[in-house]
Write a protein that holds these residues in place. Structure first.
Motif, short mmCIF file in Angstrom:
data_model
loop_
_atom_site.label_atom_id
_atom_site.label_comp_id
_atom_site.label_asym_id
_atom_site.label_seq_id
_atom_site.Cartn_x
_atom_site.Cartn_y
_atom_site.Cartn_z
N ARG A 623 0.81 -1.21 0.00
CA ARG A 623 0.00 0.00 0.00
C ARG A 623 0.85 1.27 0.00
O ARG A 623 2.04 1.24 0.29
CB ARG A 623 -0.89 0.01 1.25
N LEU A 657 -10.56 4.43 1.87
CA LEU A 657 -10.99 4.20 0.49
C LEU A 657 -9.88 4.53 -0.50
O LEU A 657 -9.64 3.79 -1.45
CB LEU A 657 -12.24 5.04 0.18
N GLU A 658 -9.16 5.64 -0.27
CA GLU A 658 -8.06 6.01 -1.18
C GLU A 658 -6.94 4.98 -1.13
O GLU A 658 -6.33 4.64 -2.16
CB GLU A 658 -7.52 7.40 -0.80
N ARG A 660 -7.21 1.76 -0.41
CA ARG A 660 -7.64 0.53 -1.07
C ARG A 660 -7.70 0.71 -2.58
O ARG A 660 -7.42 -0.20 -3.36
CB ARG A 660 -8.99 0.08 -0.51
N ASN A 661 -8.08 1.90 -3.02
CA ASN A 661 -8.10 2.17 -4.46
C ASN A 661 -6.70 2.13 -5.05
O ASN A 661 -6.51 1.71 -6.19
CB ASN A 661 -8.75 3.52 -4.75
N THR A 664 -5.93 -1.40 -5.71
CA THR A 664 -6.68 -1.87 -6.87
C THR A 664 -6.04 -1.42 -8.17
O THR A 664 -5.99 -2.17 -9.16
CB THR A 664 -8.13 -1.34 -6.80
N ASN A 665 -5.51 -0.21 -8.19
CA ASN A 665 -4.98 0.36 -9.43
C ASN A 665 -3.52 -0.01 -9.70
O ASN A 665 -3.04 0.15 -10.83
CB ASN A 665 -5.10 1.88 -9.40
N ARG A 697 -4.32 8.78 -6.41
CA ARG A 697 -4.90 8.42 -7.70
C ARG A 697 -3.78 8.21 -8.70
O ARG A 697 -2.89 9.06 -8.86
CB ARG A 697 -5.86 9.50 -8.20
#
Length: 807
Positions: A623, A657-658, A660-661, A664-665, A697
């Motif tokens: 992470r 949330l950020e 975990r995103n 994912t990315n 992001r």
């Protein structure tokens, strides 16, 4: 030198040899021709080339003759001296004599033993063979003549370098040599009992010395006054009325060379060498000379050797060049280095002139982290192996002496002490994470030598979850499970809370740090780290925070586990997060993998965290999160009874949330991180370099792989990862990242168009941290850690071809 003779039983040495009667002299009838065929003789090493002293010296001599052998003579020289004759009294045409020499217990004999066997037949024809074995004895006094080499040729009036090396574990007292033959001499020197002693001298071959050989033999005396001698080196004196033959020349140079590297030129000639030199040419057809140097000797000497510093001009860095060497002898003949396989061809090695200057660490060790201080134009490196904080001066590419003791145990991460969040000014103080303890060292680098101002003790955190269960009586009660994390700091970054952290400015210096995990931690966190921050100023009112926000989840009817955190400092416990606030987390997401990276932005306002790639068991991805110190903390909550409880929700931590995103990315294992001046462009290096903004992001992927993970952004980089334009109008030439490569280059990429701009060749791959330094002149320097030390690279002019299109 101990000399052994075969005398009587019990002397400690036994030679087992077949003893046969000598044959009478062969007599030939009238009309027969005399025997002119020589015998054959060989040494058969039944025990191999290396023999342990405890096993004795074992070999055999095999000889044969067409008519009959008369005697065999055995001579041992070198580490052991022995002479033995075996005479035959009956006709023997073939024989094998076994030799077994047993040495007394505790002997100090050792080293090379030269074996010479000579077989002679009845008519006086003889043949000899020479071989050797190495007598292995850790306690031996061994002596070797390392210069000149065997077979050296010299001439009258020429100086001859002599080097004798002696080794003895208990200490060498004296080393020297003797010379006999057409030249006679002797010399020696005393030593303070080192285990290895080297005596260097120069022998002048007198003018008028006749042609012939002289013999050099080294000797040494150990701490117990035992004496040993070396094998004999033969040197030949040649008389040359007119020397027209050029000297023999050779050189050694690396295939990739820095400006400060060396080339070693060696030459020999019977007339002696009076000049040595080297020449570098470009690779054009014209072969233009781009650099070179030479050195003249006052007196002819042979062999002669000299190391030259490669004074290469900056204009040829990054290009291939051809290097050769030459020498001039005492008769004025000039010779060039030539190929060993074809001496008619001049040897010119093609090498790459690379960027950078490398300096070895003063005492070796292993560098864990590094930081650049623009105030003093110095780089500080944590030497985790030697418990040192190395100070490297950019101006003269040298280490401060003596090295600075970090005082703490196993220093790992390092960060500067911030002053403000506008200009990114810093004080001449660094914060060092002592991973072998539970503290941070605050070191003043403005004094000479730098010293530790204080050692900041870190607190203990008790982390627990509470689950409401119904007891046997039918009433709800809490079920508490406590978890333990190691408190030893690993990586550290610093930020300024309040914007002004100068003296009296009202701001506070905050250290954000990861911990180094141990197997002793609670399940499910064996070998899992944690993240915390600690206030380093205004110590009367201590503050700490345990990062939990990234693991939060929304409450559901199925979720009833809530988190509680208590900090313990100096025997006093303070509740930081009450479980009555009802904050629910995924417990397994609280911990981080080993080697979790932490770096602060250049303006000391934000921190980037990249979860390490090592765990137990290891994960295939990890992470990242960011932290903004000036967003603020929600200190309390109101429980269901209306009571205010401690919450300590840090709103500057990336929400769950950020985080975990990001996984994912990217789905990558983090190997290093970098962040720019304002923390709006963040780089995560894994199988590629992932470019993310401050909200985690993903903006793009830079395709760079390998196992060398050092990287850093341009010092002036303040571009937002989402935008190709800098808010302050900085040139796109600053919108770049420098990334280490396994191919001994530093690759340069655009952080918005994600494309490679250029590569900067260096001598050795960057294996540790890579940092960008900005000199007072505005010039930028790369500083990296390689297997040989610290390399500083002055950047060539870099033009980014991916210019901004404008808006």
């Amino acid at each position: 030198m101990a000399r052994y003779a075969l005398t009587r039983p019990g002397a400690g040495i036994a030679l087992l040899a077949a003893s046969v009667a000598a044959c009478t002299e062969q007599r030939f009838p009238l009309g027969f021709e005399a025997d002119i065929t020589s015998p054959t003789v060989q040494v058969v090493k039944t025990a191999g080339d290396t023999i342990n002293v405890a096993d004795g010296i074992k070999f055999s001599i095999r000889a044969r003759d067409n008519l009959g052998l008369k005697n065999i003579t055995l001579n041992l020289t070198g580490a052991l001296t022995l002479t033995q004759d075996t005479t035959f009294r009956t006709a023997v045409t073939e024989v094998e004599l076994p030799v077994d020499i047993q040495l007394p217990s505790g002997t100090v004999v050792g080293g090379t033993v030269v074996i010479r066997a000579t077989a002679t037949d009845g008519r006086g024809n003889s043949a000899s063979v020479t071989d050797s074995v190495f007598l292995l004895n850790l306690a031996a006094l061994t002596v070797t003549v390392t210069q000149p080499p065997p077979g050296q040729v010299t001439g009258p009036g020429v100086q001859l370098p002599i080097q004798v090396k002696a080794v003895q574990a208990s200490g060498v007292r004296r080393v020297g040599y003797t010379v006999s033959g057409v030249v006679t001499a002797a010399d020696s020197a005393s030593f303070p009992l080192p285990d290895t002693a080297i005596f260097n001298d120069t022998l002048l071959v007198p003018v008028g010395t006749p042609a012939g050989d002289f013999f050099i033999q080294g000797f040494a005396v150990d701490s117990a006054s035992r004496r040993a001698s070396s094998s004999v080196v033969t040197v030949t004196v040649q008389q040359a009325l007119v020397d027209t033959i050029p000297p023999r020349v050779s050189f050694t140079v690396a295939k990739r060379v820095e400006v400060g590297d060396t080339i070693t030129v060696t030459a020999s000639d019977p007339s002696g060498i009076v000049r040595l030199g080297w020449i570098a040419r470009d690779t054009t057809a014209a072969g233009n000379v781009v650099a070179g140097d030479s050195f003249s000797l006052a007196t002819p000497i042979s062999p002669a050797s000299r190391s030259f510093r490669l004074t290469l001009p900056q204009s040829i860095l990054g290009q291939a060049i051809r290097i050769g060497a030459f020498a001039v002898d005492g008769a004025g003949n000039r010779g060039e280095a030539r190929l060993a396989t074809d001496t008619t061809v001049v040897r010119q090695d093609t090498v790459l002139a690379v960027f950078g200057v490398t300096r070895a660490l003063p005492q070796g060790g292993r560098i864990a982290d590094a930081i650049y201080n623009p105030n003093r134009n110095e780089v500080y490196l944590t030497n985790i192996a030697n418990d040192r904080l190395e100070v490297f001066r950019i101006a003269d590419t040298s280490f401060g002496s003596p090295g600075v003791l970090a005082r703490g145990s196993q220093p790992w991460g390092i960060a500067l002490w911030p002053r403000d969040t506008v200009t990114g000014a810093n004080a001449d103080t660094v914060v060092v994470a002592n991973s072998g303890g539970t503290n941070l060292s605050i070191v003043n680098v403005a004094v000479s030598p730098p010293r530790e101002v204080r050692r900041h003790a870190l607190p203990v955190f008790r982390v627990f979850k509470v689950k409401t269960v119904i007891n046997d009586a039918g009433f709800p009660e809490p079920e508490i499970t406590e978890y333990h994390f190691d408190d030893r700091p690993q990586y550290v970054g610093t930020v300024c809370r309040g914007g002004d952290c100068t003296a009296g400015g009202g701001g506070d210096v905050i250290a954000v740090y990861s911990t180094t995990p141990t197997r002793g931690q609670s399940e499910p966190f064996p070998r899992r780290a944690s993240l915390r921050w600690e206030k380093l100023t205004n110590l009367a009112t201590p503050e700490s925070h345990f990062f939990w926000e990234h693991a939060g989840v929304q409450a559901t009817s199925q979720s009833s586990d809530t988190l509680g955190i208590v900090v313990r400092r100096g025997g006093v416990e303070t509740e930081l997060l009450s479980y009555l606030c009802g904050r629910i987390v995924t417990i397994t997401e609280l911990g981080f993998l080993d080697t979790t990276f932490v770096r602060n932005s250049g303006n000391f306002a934000r921190v980037l965290v990249g979860e390490g790639g090592r765990g137990d068991p290891p994960l295939v991805f990890a992470r990242a999160l960011t932290f903004d110190v000036n967003v603020g903390v929600t200190a309390t909550c109101v429980d269901t009874s209306g009571t205010a409880r401690p919450l300590n929700l840090d709103n500057g931590v990336s929400p769950d949330l950020e985080v975990r995103n990001f996984i994912t990315n990217t789905a990558a294992s983090v190997k290093s991180i970098a962040t720019n001046f304002n923390g709006t462009t963040n780089l995560i290096r894994a199988d590629s370099i992932y470019v993310i903004d401050r909200f985690l992001r993903l903006q793009g992927i830079i395709p760079v792989g390998g196992t060398n993970f050092g990287m850093d952004l341009n010092f002036n980089h303040n571009f937002d990862a989402k935008d190709e334009l800098s808010p302050t109008g900085v040139s796109p030439n600053e919108r770049i990242v420098f990334a280490a490569s396994a191919q001994a280059t530093i690759d340069v990429y655009d952080t918005y168009f994600y494309s490679k701009i250029t590569s900067i060749p260096i001598r050795d791959p960057i294996t540790g941290p890579l940092r960008v330094a900005k000199l007072p002149s505005g010039e930028q320097i790369l500083v990296g850690v390689t297997a040989r030390g610290v390399v500083t690279v002055r950047l060539p002019a870099i033009t980014n071809p991916f210019q901004a299109a404008g808006r």
